[in-house]
Scaffold this motif. Sequence first.
Motif, mmCIF file in Angstrom:
data_model
loop_
_atom_site.group_PDB
_atom_site.id
_atom_site.type_symbol
_atom_site.label_atom_id
_atom_site.label_comp_id
_atom_site.label_asym_id
_atom_site.label_seq_id
_atom_site.Cartn_x
_atom_site.Cartn_y
_atom_site.Cartn_z
ATOM 1 N N ASP A 92 17.902 0.403 -14.758
ATOM 2 C CA ASP A 92 17.314 1.873 -14.706
ATOM 3 C C ASP A 92 18.040 2.561 -13.347
ATOM 4 O OD1 ASP A 92 15.824 1.928 -16.950
ATOM 5 O OD2 ASP A 92 14.508 0.199 -15.990
ATOM 6 N N GLY A 93 19.247 1.978 -13.061
ATOM 7 C CA GLY A 93 19.696 2.566 -11.888
ATOM 8 C C GLY A 93 19.538 1.796 -10.435
ATOM 9 N N THR A 94 20.797 1.291 -9.982
ATOM 10 C CA THR A 94 20.751 0.439 -8.665
ATOM 11 C C THR A 94 19.979 1.342 -7.457
ATOM 12 O OG1 THR A 94 22.846 1.101 -8.150
ATOM 13 C CG2 THR A 94 22.787 -0.690 -9.621
ATOM 14 N N SER A 95 19.722 0.356 -6.599
ATOM 15 C CA SER A 95 19.217 0.880 -5.329
ATOM 16 C C SER A 95 20.156 1.974 -4.832
ATOM 17 C CB SER A 95 19.045 -0.119 -4.245
ATOM 18 O OG SER A 95 17.764 -0.824 -4.635
ATOM 19 N N GLU A 96 21.553 1.585 -4.773
ATOM 20 C CA GLU A 96 22.626 2.456 -4.193
ATOM 21 C C GLU A 96 22.415 3.758 -5.104
ATOM 22 O OE1 GLU A 96 23.227 -0.811 -5.234
ATOM 23 O OE2 GLU A 96 23.300 -1.328 -3.164
ATOM 24 N N ILE A 97 22.510 3.819 -6.408
ATOM 25 C CA ILE A 97 22.309 5.105 -7.005
ATOM 26 C C ILE A 97 21.008 6.005 -6.696
ATOM 27 C CG2 ILE A 97 22.029 6.202 -9.407
ATOM 28 C CD1 ILE A 97 25.033 4.812 -8.624
ATOM 29 N N GLN A 98 19.903 5.165 -6.480
ATOM 30 C CA GLN A 98 18.785 6.149 -6.054
ATOM 31 C C GLN A 98 19.096 6.607 -4.877
ATOM 32 O OE1 GLN A 98 16.888 6.128 -8.754
ATOM 33 N NE2 GLN A 98 17.746 4.314 -9.582
ATOM 34 N N ARG A 99 19.681 5.916 -3.883
ATOM 35 C CA ARG A 99 19.957 6.596 -2.710
ATOM 36 C C ARG A 99 20.903 7.837 -2.692
ATOM 37 N NH1 ARG A 99 19.456 1.031 -0.921
ATOM 38 N NH2 ARG A 99 17.844 0.782 0.874
ATOM 39 N N MET A 101 12.905 7.764 -5.074
ATOM 40 C CA MET A 101 12.401 7.305 -3.994
ATOM 41 C C MET A 101 11.480 6.248 -4.225
ATOM 42 S SD MET A 101 11.517 10.396 -1.306
ATOM 43 C CE MET A 101 12.680 11.665 -0.723
ATOM 44 N N ALA A 102 10.486 6.719 -5.415
ATOM 45 C CA ALA A 102 9.475 5.559 -5.708
ATOM 46 C C ALA A 102 10.088 4.166 -6.317
ATOM 47 C CB ALA A 102 8.416 6.067 -6.789
ATOM 48 N N LYS A 103 11.104 4.495 -6.957
ATOM 49 C CA LYS A 103 11.879 3.077 -7.565
ATOM 50 C C LYS A 103 12.443 2.447 -6.408
ATOM 51 C CE LYS A 103 14.932 1.000 -10.705
ATOM 52 N NZ LYS A 103 16.111 0.219 -10.023
ATOM 53 N N LEU A 104 13.196 3.030 -5.569
ATOM 54 C CA LEU A 104 14.107 2.357 -4.453
ATOM 55 C C LEU A 104 12.914 1.647 -3.679
ATOM 56 C CD1 LEU A 104 16.566 2.191 -2.630
ATOM 57 C CD2 LEU A 104 15.846 4.439 -1.662
ATOM 58 N N PHE A 105 11.801 2.287 -3.276
ATOM 59 C CA PHE A 105 11.160 1.599 -2.372
ATOM 60 C C PHE A 105 10.226 0.790 -2.738
ATOM 61 C CE2 PHE A 105 7.038 1.335 0.426
ATOM 62 C CZ PHE A 105 7.812 1.309 1.671
ATOM 63 N N ALA A 106 9.804 0.962 -3.917
ATOM 64 C CA ALA A 106 8.814 -0.275 -4.541
ATOM 65 C C ALA A 106 9.590 -1.557 -4.912
ATOM 66 C CB ALA A 106 7.921 0.534 -5.761
ATOM 67 N N LYS A 160 0.893 -1.222 0.006
ATOM 68 C CA LYS A 160 -0.036 0.026 0.043
ATOM 69 C C LYS A 160 0.765 1.454 -0.084
ATOM 70 C CE LYS A 160 -3.972 0.171 0.734
ATOM 71 N NZ LYS A 160 -5.107 -0.059 -0.193
ATOM 72 N N ALA A 161 2.021 1.319 0.826
ATOM 73 C CA ALA A 161 2.910 2.471 0.902
ATOM 74 C C ALA A 161 3.526 2.606 -0.566
ATOM 75 C CB ALA A 161 3.868 2.116 2.004
ATOM 76 N N ALA A 162 4.006 1.572 -1.289
ATOM 77 C CA ALA A 162 4.626 1.857 -2.360
ATOM 78 C C ALA A 162 3.715 2.344 -3.426
ATOM 79 C CB ALA A 162 5.070 0.310 -2.902
ATOM 80 N N ASP A 163 2.410 1.771 -3.482
ATOM 81 C CA ASP A 163 1.263 2.067 -4.354
ATOM 82 C C ASP A 163 1.070 3.595 -4.146
ATOM 83 O OD1 ASP A 163 0.434 0.147 -6.211
ATOM 84 O OD2 ASP A 163 -0.811 -0.688 -4.746
ATOM 85 N N LEU A 164 0.908 4.086 -3.035
ATOM 86 C CA LEU A 164 0.710 5.470 -2.978
ATOM 87 C C LEU A 164 1.780 6.236 -3.231
ATOM 88 C CD1 LEU A 164 -1.538 5.228 0.607
ATOM 89 C CD2 LEU A 164 -2.222 5.542 -1.661
#
Length: 388
Positions: A368-375, A323-328, A298-302
């Motif tokens: 499309d960019g690793t989690s580390e790059i999103q951070r 943030m959206a890509k990292l979290f989801a 739910k949190a990722a959807d929102l």
Amino acid sequence: MGFDFSPSTEQQLLVETVRRFMSQEIFPHEREVERAGEVPLDLGKQIQRRALEQGLYAANMPSEVGGGGLDFVSATLMDRELGKSTWGLIGWIGRPSEILNACRDDQREVYLFPVVRGERKEGFALTEPNAGSDAMGIQTRAVRDGDDYVINGSKHFISCVTKPDFVILFAVTGTDETPRGQRKRMTAFLVDVGSKGFEVRRGPRSVSHRTYHNYQLSFTDCRIPGRNILGEEGKGFEHAGQWLANTRILVAANCCGKAERALEVATNWAATRRQFGQTIGRFQGVSFKLADMATELKAADLLTLYVADKYARGAMTDGDAAMAKLFASEMAARVTDQAIQILGGMGLMDEMPLEMLWRDARIERIWDGTSEIQRHIIGRELLRPHEG
Ligand SMILES: Cc1cc2nc3c(=O)[nH]c(=O)nc-3n(C[C@H](O)[C@H](O)[C@H](O)COP(=O)(O)OP(=O)(O)OC[C@H]3O[C@@H](n4cnc5c(N)ncnc54)[C@H](O)[C@@H]3O)c2cc1C
């Protein structure tokens, strides 16, 4: 006044149409193609034909160029449904790179329109063996020679459902002076497969999206006309950056779809599988897992919808998309993993879609960019105003 996350009637209809399409045209083929490790060309073309008939093909592209003209939030809702299966199949539904909207004059006839009609397929060629996360580190060069450019270099991990007809190639065309020192000047080109000096080979097989191909490209003195520059000369990095930002939201939406399907399978299983004289969902050890999975989803959807809406309003920052890509993507990894746990041994069997969803979720934290790059992107955006 408040945020309204409920879909409009049109959006609900779109979601229902895509769900029906997935049930009729995609899900029935999953097991057979996953086992074979390949989507037969005939099947791919059948999916494409049906998607064209139902107006789902190139739904993300503007109606002026023959696409479905979906607004960005609707396109995000559609991608959420597509995320429930694997790219080897859903790639045939066709979501062309929006960067192609930068095509001008006769480029539109040769590249943009045929792609939107499903007659040609493109690859997005940025990554190189020595330049992944560090996209500015690319070494492929395009040197001007009269009216032409001569390209040398190589790319890898360039994905497409089938061998692409052309690629959107990112190459270095010089150096720019910036306040922070020298920066590579990067330009995007449209390069036809079959051009002299351009070789395309299948890359190694990936554990995620097993039936989705990736290609290795090599350019040796490949000469292309200067009119094949896509967008502005020297603005390739900006074009790639814009495309990547919106793609990250769509990756987030794919991840939410994947997690929703995994949660559904796990919930049904927990409600019916009996051990120790009762359904396993009655054990708190299982129901709490389901509760956490549903809450994270739910949190990722929102977050994804919130960021998609900001993008549509032109208010999104790079940090929002990150943030959206990292979290989801991290949520999808946890939810698909826990779903397997709830099914026990059956979760790992290819009778069920979970092992595929779990394998496919793995790449979402990388491409499309690793989690580390999103951070990095999020951290940079947080710190910038404080650093003067
Ligand atoms: C199946 C597949 C399909 C793909 N399709 C395409 C495509 O169509 N087009 C395209 O252009 N690319 C494509 N990619 C490439 C993809 O986007 C890259 O794999 C991704 O950007 C990561 O680059 P890399 O694999 O070279 O890893 P690297 O950049 O080498 O990273 C390795 C590790 O180091 C970490 N790392 C790197 N730099 C930092 C840093 N500054 N701080 C902290 N950690 C860091 C990374 O997060 C990662 O964990 C695809 C990849 C795969 C696997």
